[in-house]
Write a protein that holds these residues in place. Structure first.
Motif, mmCIF file in Angstrom:
data_model
loop_
_atom_site.group_PDB
_atom_site.id
_atom_site.type_symbol
_atom_site.label_atom_id
_atom_site.label_comp_id
_atom_site.label_asym_id
_atom_site.label_seq_id
_atom_site.Cartn_x
_atom_site.Cartn_y
_atom_site.Cartn_z
ATOM 1 N N ASP A 140 24.536 30.801 66.151
ATOM 2 C CA ASP A 140 24.570 32.019 66.974
ATOM 3 C C ASP A 140 26.023 32.340 67.334
ATOM 4 O OD1 ASP A 140 24.307 34.015 68.840
ATOM 5 O OD2 ASP A 140 22.964 32.911 70.162
ATOM 6 N N GLN A 141 26.521 33.455 66.810
ATOM 7 C CA GLN A 141 27.933 33.817 67.005
ATOM 8 C C GLN A 141 28.279 34.035 68.478
ATOM 9 O OE1 GLN A 141 30.464 33.792 64.776
ATOM 10 N NE2 GLN A 141 31.736 34.132 66.566
ATOM 11 N N VAL A 142 27.392 34.665 69.251
ATOM 12 C CA VAL A 142 27.667 34.912 70.671
ATOM 13 C C VAL A 142 27.804 33.588 71.409
ATOM 14 C CG1 VAL A 142 26.752 35.910 72.811
ATOM 15 C CG2 VAL A 142 26.558 37.169 70.660
ATOM 16 N N THR A 143 26.900 32.656 71.135
ATOM 17 C CA THR A 143 26.964 31.340 71.774
ATOM 18 C C THR A 143 28.256 30.623 71.386
ATOM 19 O OG1 THR A 143 24.560 31.167 71.843
ATOM 20 C CG2 THR A 143 25.796 29.106 72.000
ATOM 21 N N ARG A 144 28.611 30.674 70.107
ATOM 22 C CA ARG A 144 29.855 30.022 69.667
ATOM 23 C C ARG A 144 31.074 30.633 70.345
ATOM 24 N NH1 ARG A 144 28.392 30.637 64.105
ATOM 25 N NH2 ARG A 144 30.462 31.453 63.720
ATOM 26 N N THR A 145 31.088 31.964 70.478
ATOM 27 C CA THR A 145 32.215 32.637 71.132
ATOM 28 C C THR A 145 32.313 32.228 72.595
ATOM 29 O OG1 THR A 145 32.038 34.518 69.638
ATOM 30 C CG2 THR A 145 33.210 34.887 71.713
ATOM 31 N N LEU A 146 31.184 32.207 73.301
ATOM 32 C CA LEU A 146 31.189 31.789 74.707
ATOM 33 C C LEU A 146 31.647 30.335 74.841
ATOM 34 C CD1 LEU A 146 27.902 33.557 75.781
ATOM 35 C CD2 LEU A 146 30.146 33.973 76.813
ATOM 36 N N PHE A 147 31.181 29.462 73.940
ATOM 37 C CA PHE A 147 31.591 28.066 73.965
ATOM 38 C C PHE A 147 33.097 27.946 73.728
ATOM 39 C CE2 PHE A 147 32.482 23.950 72.108
ATOM 40 C CZ PHE A 147 31.835 23.091 72.979
ATOM 41 N N GLN A 148 33.623 28.687 72.754
ATOM 42 C CA GLN A 148 35.055 28.630 72.459
ATOM 43 C C GLN A 148 35.888 29.096 73.648
ATOM 44 O OE1 GLN A 148 35.341 30.939 68.860
ATOM 45 N NE2 GLN A 148 34.634 29.253 67.566
ATOM 46 N N LYS A 149 35.452 30.159 74.320
ATOM 47 C CA LYS A 149 36.190 30.636 75.498
ATOM 48 C C LYS A 149 36.165 29.591 76.605
ATOM 49 C CE LYS A 149 37.791 34.527 74.129
ATOM 50 N NZ LYS A 149 39.220 34.712 73.956
ATOM 51 N N ALA A 150 35.023 28.962 76.801
ATOM 52 C CA ALA A 150 34.942 27.906 77.817
ATOM 53 C C ALA A 150 35.870 26.750 77.449
ATOM 54 C CB ALA A 150 33.500 27.417 77.953
ATOM 55 N N ALA A 151 35.884 26.371 76.192
ATOM 56 C CA ALA A 151 36.760 25.288 75.737
ATOM 57 C C ALA A 151 38.231 25.668 75.907
ATOM 58 C CB ALA A 151 36.461 24.948 74.274
ATOM 59 N N GLN A 152 38.565 26.925 75.683
ATOM 60 C CA GLN A 152 39.945 27.383 75.877
ATOM 61 C C GLN A 152 40.334 27.321 77.350
ATOM 62 O OE1 GLN A 152 40.011 31.256 74.069
ATOM 63 N NE2 GLN A 152 39.859 30.421 71.997
ATOM 64 N N HIS A 153 39.407 27.702 78.244
ATOM 65 C CA HIS A 153 39.686 27.603 79.689
ATOM 66 C C HIS A 153 39.985 26.159 80.077
ATOM 67 C CE1 HIS A 153 38.906 31.668 81.019
ATOM 68 N NE2 HIS A 153 37.703 31.684 80.470
ATOM 69 N N LEU A 154 39.349 25.212 79.380
ATOM 70 C CA LEU A 154 39.513 23.789 79.713
ATOM 71 C C LEU A 154 40.638 23.133 78.915
ATOM 72 C CD1 LEU A 154 35.720 22.908 79.848
ATOM 73 C CD2 LEU A 154 37.274 23.126 81.794
ATOM 74 N N ASN A 155 41.334 23.922 78.098
ATOM 75 C CA ASN A 155 42.442 23.414 77.275
ATOM 76 C C ASN A 155 42.020 22.254 76.378
ATOM 77 O OD1 ASN A 155 44.358 25.268 78.276
ATOM 78 N ND2 ASN A 155 44.546 24.017 80.127
ATOM 79 N N ILE A 156 40.871 22.374 75.782
ATOM 80 C CA ILE A 156 40.401 21.349 74.855
ATOM 81 C C ILE A 156 41.143 21.543 73.533
ATOM 82 C CG2 ILE A 156 38.401 20.510 73.539
ATOM 83 C CD1 ILE A 156 36.671 21.304 75.933
ATOM 84 N N PRO A 157 41.763 20.475 73.003
ATOM 85 C CA PRO A 157 42.524 20.598 71.759
ATOM 86 C C PRO A 157 41.668 21.168 70.630
ATOM 87 C CG PRO A 157 42.905 18.465 72.768
ATOM 88 C CD PRO A 157 41.798 19.129 73.549
ATOM 89 N N GLY A 158 42.274 22.014 69.839
ATOM 90 C CA GLY A 158 41.588 22.615 68.696
ATOM 91 C C GLY A 158 41.099 24.028 68.990
ATOM 92 N N TYR A 159 40.782 24.316 70.234
ATOM 93 C CA TYR A 159 40.275 25.645 70.573
ATOM 94 C C TYR A 159 41.405 26.605 70.913
ATOM 95 C CZ TYR A 159 35.636 23.772 70.287
ATOM 96 O OH TYR A 159 34.495 23.201 69.826
ATOM 97 N N GLN A 160 42.540 26.100 71.373
ATOM 98 C CA GLN A 160 43.676 26.972 71.660
ATOM 99 C C GLN A 160 44.213 27.542 70.351
ATOM 100 O OE1 GLN A 160 44.294 27.932 74.633
ATOM 101 N NE2 GLN A 160 42.976 26.433 75.623
ATOM 102 N N GLN A 161 44.200 26.746 69.289
ATOM 103 C CA GLN A 161 44.701 27.199 67.998
ATOM 104 C C GLN A 161 43.807 28.287 67.403
ATOM 105 O OE1 GLN A 161 44.562 23.407 66.157
ATOM 106 N NE2 GLN A 161 46.642 22.828 66.782
ATOM 107 N N GLN A 162 42.504 28.171 67.602
ATOM 108 C CA GLN A 162 41.584 29.161 67.043
ATOM 109 C C GLN A 162 41.870 30.548 67.606
ATOM 110 O OE1 GLN A 162 37.570 27.918 67.612
ATOM 111 N NE2 GLN A 162 37.708 26.272 66.117
ATOM 112 N N GLU A 163 42.215 30.607 68.901
ATOM 113 C CA GLU A 163 42.467 31.897 69.509
ATOM 114 C C GLU A 163 43.733 32.527 68.917
ATOM 115 O OE1 GLU A 163 42.495 33.902 73.880
ATOM 116 O OE2 GLU A 163 43.427 31.948 73.679
ATOM 117 N N SER A 164 44.804 31.718 68.730
ATOM 118 C CA SER A 164 46.043 32.295 68.214
ATOM 119 C C SER A 164 45.944 32.594 66.725
ATOM 120 C CB SER A 164 47.223 31.369 68.499
ATOM 121 O OG SER A 164 46.973 30.086 67.961
ATOM 122 N N ALA A 165 45.060 31.910 65.994
ATOM 123 C CA ALA A 165 44.882 32.165 64.573
ATOM 124 C C ALA A 165 44.030 33.401 64.347
ATOM 125 C CB ALA A 165 44.222 30.946 63.891
ATOM 126 N N ALA A 166 43.217 33.760 65.323
ATOM 127 C CA ALA A 166 42.298 34.907 65.141
ATOM 128 C C ALA A 166 42.996 36.221 65.269
ATOM 129 C CB ALA A 166 41.183 34.819 66.182
#
Length: 166
Positions: A140-166
């Motif tokens: 589910d793309q919406v769920t994945r997007t919400l999860f990625q944003k939550a992970a970015q708020h928590l500075n979990i490694p790997g998710y910060q790069q996805q945002e700058s690559a997008a």
């Protein structure tokens, strides 16, 4: 845009909660019929007006009680629509929806009544305390997007790069 923490308060419970009070009020009004009818026979036009008001009140409450199931059904539909509209607003702004999440607590949008914001009402998918999205929601793309944003708020490694690559 500031998202509301919860959808509008549900209306359906109020319809059911009001019924017993209406039934008591109707019973009280019916107890007044004999006395008001006698007063109308003895007192003339003014007392007939009071009797008519009593009849109107009884008819109105009886009609309201008869329409209870219809009112409850409408309120339930409106409640579902309010939750769906709230979820759409939440899903439209994943960054705001997951703001406030901490390493130990969910964001303020999650609740027992409406479930996890990330999984759109299902079991919690907190990136740290739970660790991820269950297999049923991974596609589910919406769920994945919400999860990625939550992970970015928590500075979990790997998710910060996805945002700058997008």
């Amino acid at each position: 845009m500031k998202l509301p923490k919860n959808p509008a308060a549900p209306r359906a419970p109020a319809v059911l909660d009001a019924r017993p009070a209406l039934e008591r009020e109707l019973a009280d009004l019916r107890l007044q019929v004999a006395e008001r009818a006698l007063a109308a026979y003895e007192g003339g036009a003014a007392e007939r007006t009071k009797l008519a008001a009593l009849v109107s009140a009884i008819e109105t409450i009886t009609f309201q009680l008869d329409a209870n199931a219809l009112a409850h059904g409408l309120a339930m539909r409106l409640d579902r629509e309010a939750v769906a509209a709230w979820r759409q607003r939440v899903e439209a702004d994943p960054a705001e929806a997951t703001a406030g999440i901490t390493k130990t607590k969910c964001c303020g949008m999650c609740s027992e009544a409406h479930g996890c914001v990330i999984t759109r009402g299902e079991q919690c998918a907190h990136p740290i305390t739970i660790g991820g999205v269950g297999p049923r929601r991974q596609g589910d793309q919406v769920t994945r997007t919400l999860f990625q944003k939550a992970a970015q708020h928590l500075n979990i490694p790997g998710y910060q790069q996805q945002e700058s690559a997008a």
